[in-house]
Design a protein around this motif. Structure first.
Motif, short mmCIF file in Angstrom:
data_model
loop_
_atom_site.label_atom_id
_atom_site.label_comp_id
_atom_site.label_asym_id
_atom_site.label_seq_id
_atom_site.Cartn_x
_atom_site.Cartn_y
_atom_site.Cartn_z
N GLY A 51 -43.99 31.26 -61.86
CA GLY A 51 -43.62 29.65 -62.05
C GLY A 51 -44.30 29.30 -62.57
O GLY A 51 -44.01 28.24 -63.20
N ILE A 52 -46.06 28.40 -62.27
CA ILE A 52 -46.34 28.05 -62.22
C ILE A 52 -46.92 28.05 -63.71
O ILE A 52 -46.98 27.07 -64.60
N VAL A 53 -47.12 29.41 -63.84
CA VAL A 53 -47.57 29.37 -65.75
C VAL A 53 -46.63 28.66 -66.99
O VAL A 53 -46.65 28.81 -67.97
N ALA A 54 -45.13 29.39 -66.13
CA ALA A 54 -43.71 28.99 -66.71
C ALA A 54 -43.84 27.81 -67.52
O ALA A 54 -43.85 27.20 -68.52
N VAL A 55 -44.23 27.06 -66.14
CA VAL A 55 -44.18 25.60 -66.00
C VAL A 55 -45.26 25.09 -67.18
O VAL A 55 -45.50 24.09 -67.70
N VAL A 56 -46.66 25.53 -67.39
CA VAL A 56 -47.24 25.43 -67.37
C VAL A 56 -47.01 25.61 -69.32
O VAL A 56 -47.21 24.57 -70.50
N GLN A 57 -46.33 26.39 -69.57
CA GLN A 57 -46.52 26.77 -70.83
C GLN A 57 -44.98 25.69 -71.18
O GLN A 57 -44.85 25.59 -72.73
N LEU A 58 -43.56 25.30 -70.27
CA LEU A 58 -42.81 25.20 -71.27
C LEU A 58 -42.77 23.16 -71.47
O LEU A 58 -41.86 22.76 -71.46
N ALA A 59 -44.34 22.57 -70.35
CA ALA A 59 -44.20 21.36 -69.81
C ALA A 59 -44.37 20.34 -71.88
O ALA A 59 -44.25 18.97 -71.62
N PRO A 60 -45.40 21.05 -72.64
CA PRO A 60 -45.98 20.53 -73.11
C PRO A 60 -44.22 19.84 -74.47
O PRO A 60 -44.21 19.21 -74.89
N ALA A 61 -42.75 21.55 -74.59
CA ALA A 61 -42.52 21.56 -75.17
C ALA A 61 -41.39 20.28 -74.97
O ALA A 61 -40.75 19.40 -75.48
N ALA A 62 -40.77 20.20 -73.15
CA ALA A 62 -40.46 19.08 -73.10
C ALA A 62 -40.98 17.80 -73.02
O ALA A 62 -40.15 16.73 -72.65
N VAL A 63 -42.11 17.37 -73.18
CA VAL A 63 -42.79 16.37 -72.97
C VAL A 63 -42.47 15.83 -74.95
O VAL A 63 -41.97 14.62 -74.97
N PHE A 64 -42.48 16.60 -75.33
CA PHE A 64 -43.23 15.81 -76.86
C PHE A 64 -41.99 16.38 -77.75
O PHE A 64 -41.25 15.65 -78.99
N ALA A 65 -40.77 16.63 -77.47
CA ALA A 65 -39.47 17.47 -78.09
C ALA A 65 -39.33 15.99 -78.53
O ALA A 65 -38.31 15.38 -79.05
N PRO A 66 -38.53 15.21 -77.58
CA PRO A 66 -37.56 14.09 -76.93
C PRO A 66 -38.55 13.08 -78.42
O PRO A 66 -38.10 11.61 -79.54
N ILE A 67 -39.72 12.70 -78.16
CA ILE A 67 -40.30 11.72 -79.06
C ILE A 67 -40.59 11.96 -80.70
O ILE A 67 -40.41 11.73 -81.87
N ALA A 68 -40.58 14.10 -81.11
CA ALA A 68 -41.05 14.33 -82.10
C ALA A 68 -39.45 14.55 -82.42
O ALA A 68 -38.89 13.64 -84.11
N ALA A 69 -38.43 14.18 -82.63
CA ALA A 69 -36.41 13.77 -82.35
C ALA A 69 -36.72 12.80 -82.96
O ALA A 69 -36.17 12.63 -84.16
N GLY A 70 -37.29 11.50 -82.55
CA GLY A 70 -37.42 10.59 -83.31
C GLY A 70 -37.86 10.29 -84.19
O GLY A 70 -38.06 8.93 -84.73
N LEU A 71 -39.24 10.68 -84.09
CA LEU A 71 -39.91 10.95 -85.22
C LEU A 71 -39.32 10.96 -86.42
O LEU A 71 -39.33 11.08 -87.74
N GLY A 72 -38.39 12.26 -86.08
CA GLY A 72 -38.06 13.49 -87.20
C GLY A 72 -36.51 12.33 -87.90
O GLY A 72 -36.03 12.42 -89.27
#
Length: 115
Positions: A51-72
């Motif tokens: 679970g920790i590994v899954a969260v560590v892998q998914l956290a960057p996408a969860a954090v940066f997706a709204p930023i990237a969407a706004g930039l897009g």
């Protein structure tokens, strides 16, 4: 136009067929790496560590997706991927998760035996 007609036209074109097959191979490889890392983490520390590994892998996408969407929405879409290079952060977080895996307790079946 039916789905079958679209599929025939796409797979009838050599270049589009190559793109589709490359995309399918890329997705298979990405899922393979994802599953292999989770299985390895589960073998090392059980469900908690997986679970920790899954969260560590998914956290960057969860954090940066709204930023990237706004930039897009704000800037030309061709430029946004250049600014949103999350890959180096993803690699760093993956390395951190691997370091955590190494430091955690190792099950007896995975410990190295002295020779």
């Amino acid at each position: 136009m039916s789905v079958a007609a679209v599929a025939r036209s796409v797979f009838g074109n050599r270049e589009l067929r190559r793109v589709e097959l490359a995309f399918a191979a890329f997705n298979a490889a990405e899922w393979g790496v994802w599953i292999a890392m989770l299985v390895y983490a589960y073998g090392r520390g059980g469900a908690t560590e997986a679970g920790i590994v899954a969260v560590v892998q998914l956290a960057p996408a969860a954090v940066f997706a709204p930023i990237a969407a706004g930039l897009g929405d704000r800037f030309p879409p061709a430029r946004v991927p250049i600014w949103c290079r999350v890959r180096p952060w993803e690699r760093r977080l993956r390395r951190c998760s691997q370091a955590l895996l190494r430091r955690s307790r190792t099950p007896s079946r995975l410990r190295r035996r002295p020779r």
